[in-house]
Structures are given as structure tokens and as C-alpha cells.
Design an enzyme around this catalytic site. Structure first.
Site, PDB file in Angstrom:
ATOM      1  N   GLY A   1     -15.611  70.505  22.582  1.00 11.18           N
ATOM      2  CA  GLY A   1     -14.247  69.958  21.726  1.00 11.18           C
ATOM      3  C   GLY A   1     -14.757  69.839  20.278  1.00 11.18           C
ATOM      4  O   GLY A   1     -15.895  69.941  19.854  1.00 11.18           O
TER       5      GLY A   1
ATOM      6  N   THR B   1     -15.806  67.138  31.935  1.00 11.72           N
ATOM      7  CA  THR B   1     -16.663  67.453  33.093  1.00 11.72           C
ATOM      8  C   THR B   1     -15.976  66.865  34.383  1.00 11.72           C
ATOM      9  O   THR B   1     -16.026  67.559  35.310  1.00 11.72           O
ATOM     10  CB  THR B   1     -18.013  66.857  32.846  1.00 11.72           C
ATOM     11  OG1 THR B   1     -18.593  67.489  31.844  1.00 11.72           O
ATOM     12  CG2 THR B   1     -19.006  67.265  34.141  1.00 11.72           C
TER      13      THR B   1
ATOM     14  N   SER C   1     -22.665  63.367  28.403  1.00 13.94           N
ATOM     15  CA  SER C   1     -22.102  64.384  27.694  1.00 13.94           C
ATOM     16  C   SER C   1     -22.635  65.714  27.928  1.00 13.94           C
ATOM     17  O   SER C   1     -23.970  65.879  28.098  1.00 13.94           O
ATOM     18  CB  SER C   1     -22.423  63.800  26.012  1.00 13.94           C
ATOM     19  OG  SER C   1     -21.804  65.090  25.254  1.00 13.94           O
ATOM     20  N   SER C   2     -21.750  66.792  28.042  1.00 18.29           N
ATOM     21  CA  SER C   2     -22.444  68.136  28.408  1.00 18.29           C
ATOM     22  C   SER C   2     -22.754  68.778  26.996  1.00 18.29           C
ATOM     23  O   SER C   2     -22.109  68.430  26.026  1.00 18.29           O
ATOM     24  CB  SER C   2     -21.291  68.999  28.919  1.00 18.29           C
ATOM     25  OG  SER C   2     -20.813  68.580  30.056  1.00 18.29           O
TER      26      SER C   2
ATOM     27  N   ASN D   1     -20.498  59.062  24.823  1.00 20.41           N
ATOM     28  CA  ASN D   1     -20.500  59.494  26.446  1.00 20.41           C
ATOM     29  C   ASN D   1     -21.576  59.520  27.082  1.00 20.41           C
ATOM     30  O   ASN D   1     -22.919  59.727  26.336  1.00 20.41           O
ATOM     31  CB  ASN D   1     -19.585  61.008  26.321  1.00 20.41           C
ATOM     32  CG  ASN D   1     -19.490  61.499  27.749  1.00 20.41           C
ATOM     33  OD1 ASN D   1     -19.634  60.671  28.756  1.00 20.41           O
ATOM     34  ND2 ASN D   1     -19.115  62.699  27.866  1.00 20.41           N
TER      35      ASN D   1
ATOM     36  N   SER E   1     -16.414  64.853  23.295  1.00 20.36           N
ATOM     37  CA  SER E   1     -17.425  64.272  23.969  1.00 20.36           C
ATOM     38  C   SER E   1     -16.667  63.120  24.634  1.00 20.36           C
ATOM     39  O   SER E   1     -16.465  61.931  23.632  1.00 20.36           O
ATOM     40  CB  SER E   1     -18.628  64.017  23.575  1.00 20.36           C
ATOM     41  OG  SER E   1     -19.685  63.792  24.220  1.00 20.36           O
ATOM     42  N   GLY E   2     -16.722  62.744  26.019  1.00 21.97           N
ATOM     43  CA  GLY E   2     -16.168  61.307  26.391  1.00 21.97           C
ATOM     44  C   GLY E   2     -14.781  61.678  26.812  1.00 21.97           C
ATOM     45  O   GLY E   2     -14.167  60.492  27.397  1.00 21.97           O
TER      46      GLY E   2
ATOM     47  N   GLU F   1     -15.733  68.633  17.174  1.00 26.10           N
ATOM     48  CA  GLU F   1     -16.835  67.379  16.773  1.00 26.10           C
ATOM     49  C   GLU F   1     -16.656  66.765  15.360  1.00 26.10           C
ATOM     50  O   GLU F   1     -16.761  67.825  14.352  1.00 26.10           O
ATOM     51  CB  GLU F   1     -17.925  67.568  17.264  1.00 26.10           C
ATOM     52  CG  GLU F   1     -18.078  67.732  18.922  1.00 26.10           C
ATOM     53  CD  GLU F   1     -19.540  67.464  19.166  1.00 26.10           C
ATOM     54  OE1 GLU F   1     -19.502  67.314  20.638  1.00 26.10           O
ATOM     55  OE2 GLU F   1     -20.518  67.661  18.519  1.00 26.10           O
TER      56      GLU F   1
END
Length: 1005
Positions: A395, A126, A174-175, A171, A121-122, A397
């Protein structure tokens, strides 16, 4: 970005050319690293490039992207044009290069592809997905229909981000779901449709957020950006702090997020993707209802059961009757044989049921929205389409506390890593076989052991978790942990506090278990695993939703949905099955990879955290992928490309090789002294095993390049000097030629002028000698000169008044016409209608040349000098028949002549006068004295040169008052005692005829 400008902006510098800058900006392809097994060397290469704003690096065809946390000028339309249609390694690494090559390969081979974008994330997943979509939007063919599809593809992003993204600690956007998007292309490369699959939406975020995190963006966008009327209709206030589901993270407002602006984007996007106004209203009604649901409070009655007292939020909940909703939130329906019993909830159970219902509403609404987007992107054409898929998925985590969500996400990454290694090895092996190179087995870590640990039937963690969730009795998170210790305790990749040695036990809590993933160890806290996996929604909760007036809720909770007594599939099983489906989809497509890396946790531009990046390099499997790519040969290029670059190193191949490219490369490497184990010759490519071999070749090329440059410069300077000399010589010759030509033309012109002057002089003399003759070709130029000279002098010597007749310069004979014109003006100006038209017609000396007058007539009047002659039409006195005649004025009389016969002689002494009408005809009547009956009477004539003839007559006779302008009729004498009349009138057409009264009628226009 200066580094990008130097390598990307130039456009003409290919990837090999940048090898010379490797010490400063690193290697553009990790495969060319000599110490490719060293994480430190890889990290050092990434750091060098990151500090030069070169955020992209290749591992073969895999693209590594480091988030710069700032805007770089490398995504313009110009950059897109630069990368369109260019071979993959011709330009520096870029996401546009990967997108373009995937597209061109799809078009040329007519097969399907996917681009896997992964990273934590981050890291910029995206944004990478957006850049690829934007590239296809610009590079694909454009029509009205295709543009419509393109807009929907692009605007589906902000909608899905609003409903599926949230601020997390790592993030701000974040998705919180996995997304796979298929873009469909027709045979011409136009984007004609699309389809989206979503995976594992983090529904728990709707009801709970950790400190420093937010709920999904759409909630804040609605509250902050919604119009006043809309908020009033939804029963909302413009203050996020008033809603329990929005304040748990204690950061409702974030400086980097503009909720008002994002709201406008989402509103526009919802319209573009074909949602009706009623659908949009119902959608926002659901979002508002979730916020109101979070504010519902429960109290315990005397028996400890949950109850609702005067809760204002109830009226805003989806149009469901209060009593139905109250029972649904405070009771559970239990079916016992043929009976239904409602069991009251405790306050904790009621809160759980409320939150479960809120999560179910939001989760199903999100699925409905994805389906609606798919409907708007659907391609109705049934002909075969090729596809490029974009997989933007979470990804690996690793947090300080890792729960059920991290377990699912990391399991997903294990499966994708397994697929990734399989496909990479497969593509490598296929290339070797295609080129005829012997395949050498590649040692790598096979993570199947970890995948089996998680997903194996009956023994895997997923099976054990489901079993614990479904078994009767008091199942808890700790009993699940104990079952794992019992069933898989001896597995080398699994450890718990109970199973660990003394040293490891210090790092594990009693409720933790640790898995050794391919990317490293991750410790999971077992608390919440069972609840999150069950994700139970009580049956009467669904029944309550079916009574809603909201059309979307009715669709999401259909009455046709079976209310089976069997428990639904658990969350982890659903996720496992969806991963199996995704794997099947990806296995049928050609892969491309983008690995996104976050350089630091603080989102600071220019800061590179070695520890953080090293961790990501490890769990993204970059080293594993690099090992696979480097197991055989580090560098491979087509013979044509290799020969074109390095041919200056061999005298036989420079400057032009006449044979095939393969023969040229063979000759070149023989000259360079390559050892047999350093390279292989394929069918179309040369394979070089070690980067040092390539770098030695490149360094030799750089030295050779300077020598060549010196020789080329010397040749060029000589060529340029010679060229300048030839140009100067050519210029001098041209100047000489032009000068000689100019001088010859001047001489010719001078001689032509001399001849012209002689001609002019001769014509002038001739004209002077004939100046008193009538105007003709011999004297016309001289007379024009005389006329011009007189008028010029007159201009300088005009009298002060017109009345000073004696002051006027005496005109030359040729200009006597002016005096005649003046006399004509005195006679007819203002009296006869057609006089103005005569002013511009010049007078002539005569209208009949001497040659046209009969010699006999001239002999008869030779004693009288002819002054003027003109053709006329004479009308008989009796009957008025017209007859052509000649009228000749001499010094003494006027003669009417018919060919060689004089018909009538009129002495000027017997001329009583001349009558003309005031109209626009050209008739004149000559009145003569008629004493003798034998003498002829007056003449009725028609003359085209009326004004000229009468003016000449008045001058010759010297009687200006003898000409009379009359109106109406003119009486004339036919003979003594007998008279006739000529009547004049205006009409539509000129006519002359004898009237019924015996008069001659003359009609003029």
C-alpha cells in the site's frame, strides 16, 4: 467476539436488519452514511464498528478491513458454510462474502475476476489473502487431483513468506514484494491450477536492514531451525549474531516469531510443491552462501586496493574455486577493443561488488523459486478456464525518511488508484445503463496528472532518473535532483527545497523533493536513487557464478545469457513495464477490492488511533471511492428484496402482494410518500438517492414491526389456545374410545374364557370316562393331566434311595409305561447296541388297532384277552423268504397271523426262550418246544418295535430270564432233528440275505 457473534453468528439476520443497531455498531455500508463527504463521519463509523469487533465494512462492493490484532472467532468452517451461496448484502460484511460472490459471479457469467488487496504494511493484506485462499480450499469441489492443487496453492504461501517477507518497524511479517496469484477454475468450480507473478522484491534488505528490522525470514529459520547435520554440511553455526547480514537491525530474535516452528512448515511445504531433495539442498546451500558472503572482509594493500587474506568463508561459497572467487570480488573486467583488462577494486568498491552479487544471487533465486511453484501449479488441461486473481501488493507508504523503494511503491499505488477509479466509474455507469437510469457525470480527482509527472516519456521523473543513470560523466543523486528542478520545476505537484516558498522550505532538506500524491504529500530523500536504480552487477561477477557447482545458480546465471555491452534496463523501468503488464491483466478482469487498515502503530488490540486511521482512509482513496458510489444513488436493491422487507408498511401490499414485485414497490413507495427526486425505478431495482429516506423507511418499519408483532402475538396466542383445546378434546375422545374398547374387549374375553372353561370341563369329563381306553383324542388331555399330576406329587415324595421299591408312589395306569421302561432297561441296558435309541420312544398299548385285525381271527381267540399286537416280518425256515405277519400276544399264547389265518400258535408253556443279538438289528428268534415232527419249529422274526414287544412279552409270560442277548450266531430248530442258523455282524449298510453256507446273514450298522 461478541459483536460478531450477534451479527455474523446468527446467520439469519440480514444486512438490512442490522440497520436498527446503527447507533451502536455504525453503518455496515459507508454508502448509507448521510454525511458521506465527511472524513470525521467515516472515521466515527469505523471506530464504532472496531470497538464492537466488527472489523469489516462495505463501500458498495468494496470491503474495508481493520486489523484487530487479535484472534476473532469469525473464520471457522461453520462461518464459511454460512456465507456460501448467499447474496452479497444478505449477511453482515465479511471477506468470505466477497470471496463467495466473486466465485459465484465467475461461475454464472463465465468471466475472469481479480481481488485487489491493498493497505500499508501491517494492515493485514497477507492474512486477508490467506483467508480467501482458505475459503476457496473449503468451498470448491474436492477430488484427489483437486486436493493436490489445493494443497500446493495453500502451501505456496509459507514458502513465499519465508523468502519474501521480513520483520519491519511496522509489521513482523511484512511482504517485501508484490504478488499477483491467478487461481484457475474448471467449469465445475474446482481449483485446477494457478500462476504467480512477483513484483519488485526488496533485494537491498539482503545486505542492509534498518534498526529494529530483520532480513528475510528464511535466513533466521535456517540458522535457528535447521538440523545439526544440515548446518554442519552448510558450515553454519546456530547463532544469528555471527552473520553480518543478520545483525544490522539489532533484533535477530522477535517474541512474536517462532523461527523453529516456521522452519518445519517451510520444509514440509517445499516437498508438497514438488521440489526434489537435490533442489532443496541446493536452495539451502544458496541461503547459507549469502550468509557466508556477508562475512567476507576486505583489507587494503599498500596501493589501497582490496585484497582477501586467509578468509575462511570462501570455502562455503557455492563450490566456486577460491582463486576465481577472489579475483571476481576484488577486480573488475574491462574490455578495451580486443583486450581484456582486470582493474582492481578499492575496499569500498569490493564491498559494493560483494553486496551487489549477494543481492543478485538472492533475487534470481527468488525468481527461480516462484517459477518452480508455478510449474507445480501448472494446469495441463488446455480447455478454457476461468480465473480469480489475488493481488496482494504494497500500500501507499509514508515514512520519516522515504527513499527509492517508497517512490516505486507509491507510483504503483497511483497507477492502481487510476485503474480503480476508472473501473469503479465504469461499473457504476454500466449498472445505471442496465437499469435504464440516466447517468449523471461524477466529479472526482483524476490522478492522471501525477501518473504523467512520474512516467511521461522524456519529461517524467522515471525518464529523468534513467537519463541521469546512463549519461557519461559524474552523475550523482544531487545532479539528478537538479535535473528534475530544471525539467519539471513548474509542475504543481512537485516541489524541492530550492523551488519552495519560505514556509515550505523549512520542512525540506536540500537533498529532498516532495510529490503531492492523490493521498497527500510525500517527501523523498534523493540519496541512493541512482545506485538503487542501477542495481549494477559487474560482468565478471556473472562469470564467477557460472563456475558454481550449484545447479540452481547455474540455472540463474546461464552461459547463454547475453553479455551485451549495452547497459540492462534500470530497476524503475523494469518496474514500470511490469506495472503496465499488470494493468493490462487487470483491465481484462472484473474487479473486487479489499482495503486493509492498521488501527495503531503499536499492534495493540482495541486501540484505535484516529490520526493514523484518518491518514490511511485518505491515501487508500476510500473517500474518493465513496464519492463515486454516492454521486448518484446511495441505496439500490432488487424489487423482490425491498418489497419483502417493507411490505408491512402498506395495507395493499401486506401480507401478500399478488402482482409483480415492481408494481408492489411502486404501490408501497406511493403509500410512503416518496418524492420524485428521492428515488428512481430501474428495470429490476429501486434506487434511493439519500440515506435519510431509507432510514426514515426503516424507522417506520421498526414501529410497524412492534404493532405487527402485537397482532401476531394475539393471533398466535388465540391460535395456540384453540389448538390446545382441540388437542385436549381430541385426547379426551381418544381416552373414552380406548376405555370403551378396553371394557368391550374384557367382556368378550370373559365370555370367551367361560366358553373355554365349559369346553375344558367337557373334555376333562370325557377323558375321565375313557381313562382306561388306549390313548386317543378323547382322553389325551386327561391322561396328560394325570401324568403331570403324578410327576408333581412324585417330585415332592421321592424315596431316599432308589432301592426302596415300596416307598415309590403307585403310578396311575397311564404311567405303567415307566415300569415297563424300567424292565426294558434291566433286560437290555449295556447288552444291546441300539437300546439307548429306544429310551426316548414312548411305549404304546398296542401297535395294531382292533379294526386292523381280522374279525375271523378275533372270533377264534375271543376267549383269550388280547394284550398286545405288533406287525412283524417272518422269515421262512427254509430259504428265509420274508413275509409280513401280525404278532398277537394274549393272556395264554402268542399268535402269528397272516390276514384271516392263524399260521402258528405258541403256548407260553412251550416257549423255551427268545434270542436277540447284541448288535443294532431288530431280529428276534422265538424258541419253542418241538416234540412232534409235525409240529412247527422256532420262529425267526424282524420287528421295528423290538424292545417294546419283548418287554410286553416278558410281562405277560412273567419270565424275565427267558430273553437272551447273544453274540455272533443263533441256532434255531427248523423241526425236530433239523437245525438252522442266523449269523449277526456289523457293516457299512443294513442287509438281510442268505449266505453261501446256508445261514441267514443279518448285517447291521
Amino acid at each position: 467476539a461478541p459483536g460478531v457473534a450477534s451479527l455474523v453468528g446468527g446467520g439469519g439476520l440480514n444486512m438490512e436488519a442490522s440497520l436498527t443497531a446503527r447507533d451502536r455498531v455504525g453503518i455496515q455500508d459507508f454508502v448509507l452514511l448521510d454525511t458521506y463527504t465527511s472524513e470525521t463521519a467515516c472515521l466515527d463509523n469505523l471506530r464504532k464498528r472496531f470497538h464492537e469487533n466488527l472489523i469489516y465494512t462495505y463501500i458498495g462492493t468494496l470491503l474495508v478491513s481493520v486489523n484487530p490484532y487479535k484472534e476473532l472467532d469469525i473464520y471457522s468452517k461453520k462461518q464459511m458454510d454460512t456465507y456460501m451461496g448467499v447474496n452479497f448484502f444478505e449477511l453482515p460484511p465479511h471477506i468470505y462474502a466477497l470471496a463467495d460472490n466473486a466465485f459465484r459471479t465467475m461461475m454464472s457469467e463465465f468471466n475472469n475476476h481479480f481481488i485487489l488487496i491493498s493497505g500499508e504494511s501491517g494492515a493485514g493484506k497477507t492474512e486477508a489473502s490467506k483467508k480467501i485462499l482458505q475459503f476457496y480450499a473449503v468451498s470448491c469441489p474436492s477430488t484427489k487431483v483437486l486436493n493436490n492443487v489445493r494443497d500446493r496453492l495453500l502451501l505456496s504461501n509459507p514458502v513465499l513468506e519465508a523468502f519474501g517477507n521480513a520483520k519491519t518497524l511496522k509489521n513482523d511479517n511484512s511482504s517485501r514484494f508484490g504478488k499477483y496469484m491467478d487461481i484457475q477454475f474448471d467449469h465445475q468450480g474446482g481449483a485446477v491450477g494457478g500462476h504467480i507473478l512477483s513484483y519488485l522484491l526488496e533485494k537491498s534488505r539482503v545486505v542492509h536492514q534498518n534498526h529494529g528490522e530483520r532480513n528475510f525470514h528464511i535466513f533466521y529459520q535456517l540458522v535457528e531451525g535447521g538440523e545439526e547435520d544440515l548446518l554442519r554440511w552448510l558450515g553454519l553455526e546456530r547463532n544469528c549474531k555471527h552473520y553480518r547480514y543478520l545483525v544490522q537491525g539489532n533484533c535477530a530474535k522477535v517474541s512474536s516469531i517462532n523461527d523453529k516452528s516456521d522452519w518445519k512448515t517451510v520444509r514440509k511445504a517445499l516437498s508438497v510443491i514438488d521440489l526434489s531433495e537435490s533442489d532443496i539442498e541446493n536452495l539451502f546451500g544458496i541461503i547459507a552462501s549469502v550468509l557466508h558472503m556477508g562475512n567476507i572482509k576486505f583489507e587494503a594493500d599498500a596501493r589501497g586496493y582490496a585484497m582477501l587474506n586467509n578468509n575462511q568463508e570462501m570455502q562455503w561459497l557455492l563450490g566456486i574455486p577460491n582463486q576465481v572467487l577472489q579475483q571476481g570480488l576484488t577486480h573488475r573486467k574491462i574490455e578495451a577493443k580486443s583486450e581484456e583488462v582486470f582493474s582492481p577494486f578499492s575496499v569500498d568498491h569490493a564491498v559494493y561488488a560483494r553486496d551487489a552479487l549477494a543481492k543478485a544471487i538472492y533475487g534470481r533465486t527468488f525468481s527461480w523459486l516462484v517459477n518452480k511453484i508455478n510449474e507445480s501449479l501448472a494446469n495441463m488441461d488446455s480447455s478454457r478456464k476461468t480465473v480469480i486473481g489475488l493481488l496482494d501488493i504494497y500500500g501507499f507508504e509514508v515514512f520519516s525518511v522515504n527513499s527509492f523503494e517508497q517512490f516505486c511503491i507509491n507510483y504503483c499505488n497511483e497507477k492502481l488508484q487510476q485503474l480503480f477509479i476508472e473501473l469503479t466509474l465504469k461499473s457504476e455507469q454500466e449498472e445505471y445503463e442496465m437499469e435504464g437510469i440516466e447517468w449523471e457525470p461524477v466529479p472526482y480527482f483524476n490522478n492522471k496528472i501525477i501518473c504523467d509527472l512520474v512516467e511521461e516519456k522524456f519529461r517524467g521523473i522515471i525518464s529523468l532518473l534513467d537519463e541521469e543513470c546512463l549519461r557519461p560523466g559524474e552523475a550523482t543523486d544531487l545532479t539528478f535532483l537538479e535535473k528534475m528542478e530544471d525539467k519539471i520545476g513548474g509542475h504543481p505537484h512537485f516541489v524541492t527545497h530550492k523551488l519552495a516558498d519560505q514556509k515550505t522550505r523549512k520542512t525540506l532538506k536540500r537533498g529532498d523533493f516532495r510529490l503531492l500524491h492523490y493521498a497527500g504529500e510525500v517527501t523523498y530523500c534523493v540519496v541512493g536513487f541512482l545506485d538503487k536504480n542501477n542495481d549494477l552487477l559487474y560482468r565478471n561477477g556473472k562469470e564467477v557464478m557460472r563456475q558454481s557447482k550449484n545447479a540452481i545458480i547455474k540455472h540463474c546465471f546461464p552461459s547463454t545469457e547475453p553479455d551485451s555491452k549495452r547497459r540492462p534496463e534500470t530497476v524503475v523501468t523494469q518496474f514500470k513495464n511490469s506495472l503496465v503488464g499488470l494493468t493490462e491483466i487487470l483491465m481484462m478482469k472484473e474487479p473486487w477490492y479489499v482495503r486493509c487498515i492498521k488501527p495503531n502503530e503499536a499492534k495493540q488490540p482495541g486501540h484505535f488511533d484516529d490520526v493514523l486511521v484518518r491518514h490511511q482512509v485518505k491515501y487508500l482513496g476510500l473517500m474518493e471511492h465513496l464519492r463515486v458510489r454516492r454521486a448518484g444513488f446511495a441505496y439500490r436493491r432488487k424489487y423482490e428484496v425491498f418489497l419483502q422487507r417493507y411490505k408491512p408498511l402498506c395495507p395493499d401490499t401486506w401480507p401478500n402482494w399478488k402482482g409483480t414485485a415492481a408494481e408492489g414497490v411502486r404501490c408501497l413507495i406511493k403509500h410512503l410518500g416518496y418524492k420524485s427526486d428521492e428515488y428512481k425505478m430501474g428495470r429490476t431495482k429501486i434506487f434511493i438517492r439519500h440515506p435519510r429516506t431509507l432510514f426514515a423507511t426503516e424507522d417506520a418499519f421498526q414501529v410497524c414491526k412492534h404493532k405487527l408483532a402485537t397482532r401476531i402475538q394475539a393471533k398466535y396466542k388465540g391460535y395456540k389456545v384453540k389448538g390446545d383445546y382441540l388437542k385436549q378434546r381430541e385426547a379426551a375422545t381418544k381416552i373414552e374410545t380406548c376405555w370403551r374398547g378396553m371394557m368391550a374387549r374384557r367382556e368378550r374375553q370373559r365370555r370367551a374364557w367361560a366358553v373355554t372353561d365349559l369346553l375344558i370341563c367337557s373334555r376333562f369329563i370325557k377323558g375321565f370316562m375313557n381313562r382306561h381306553q388306549p390313548a386317543c383324542t378323547d382322553n389325551s388331555e386327561y391322561l396328560a393331566f394325570v401324568r403331570h399330576s403324578y410327576l408333581t406329587r412324585l417330585k415332592e415324595n421321592l424315596p431316599k434311595t432308589i432301592l426302596e421299591k415300596d416307598s415309590w408312589l403307585t403310578p396311575p395306569p397311564i404311567l405303567q409305561e415307566l415300569l415297563l421302561k424300567a424292565q426294558t432297561s434291566a433286560l437290555f441296558k449295556g447288552k444291546k447296541e441300539n437300546y439307548p435309541f429306544s429310551v426316548c420312544r414312548p411305549f404304546a398299548d398296542t401297535r395294531i388297532c382292533a379294526e386292523d385285525i381280522s374279525i375271523k381271527v378275533l372270533q377264534m381267540i375271543q376267549h383269550e384277552k388280547v394284550k398286545y399286537s405288533v406287525p412283524v416280518v417272518k422269515y421262512d425256515r427254509n430259504g428265509f423268504r420274508p413275509r409280513l405277519r401280525q404278532l398277537i400276544f394274549t393272556q395264554e399264547a402268542a399268535y402269528l397271523v397272516e390276514e384271516a389265518k392263524i399260521k402258528q400258535r405258541i403256548d407260553y408253556s412251550s416257549l423255551k426262550g427268545v434270542s436277540v443279538s447284541n448288535l443294532s438289528d431288530n431280529f428276534l428268534i422265538l424258541h419253542v418246544t418241538c416234540d412232534d415232527s409235525k409240529q412247527k419249529g422256532d420262529l425267526v422274526l424282524q420287528c421295528d418295535f423290538l424292545f417294546e414287544a419283548l418287554t410286553k412279552l416278558s410281562v405277560i409270560v412273567n419270565k424275565q430270564n427267558c430273553i437272551h442277548v447273544v453274540q455272533g450266531s443263533v441256532r434255531f430248530d427248523i423241526q425236530p432233528g433239523r437245525e438252522g442258523f442266523v449269523d449277526f455282524k456289523s457293516g457299512q449298510e443294513s442287509m438281510v440275505y442268505r449266505a453261501k453256507n446256508g445261514h441267514l446273514m443279518v448285517v447291521s450298522l
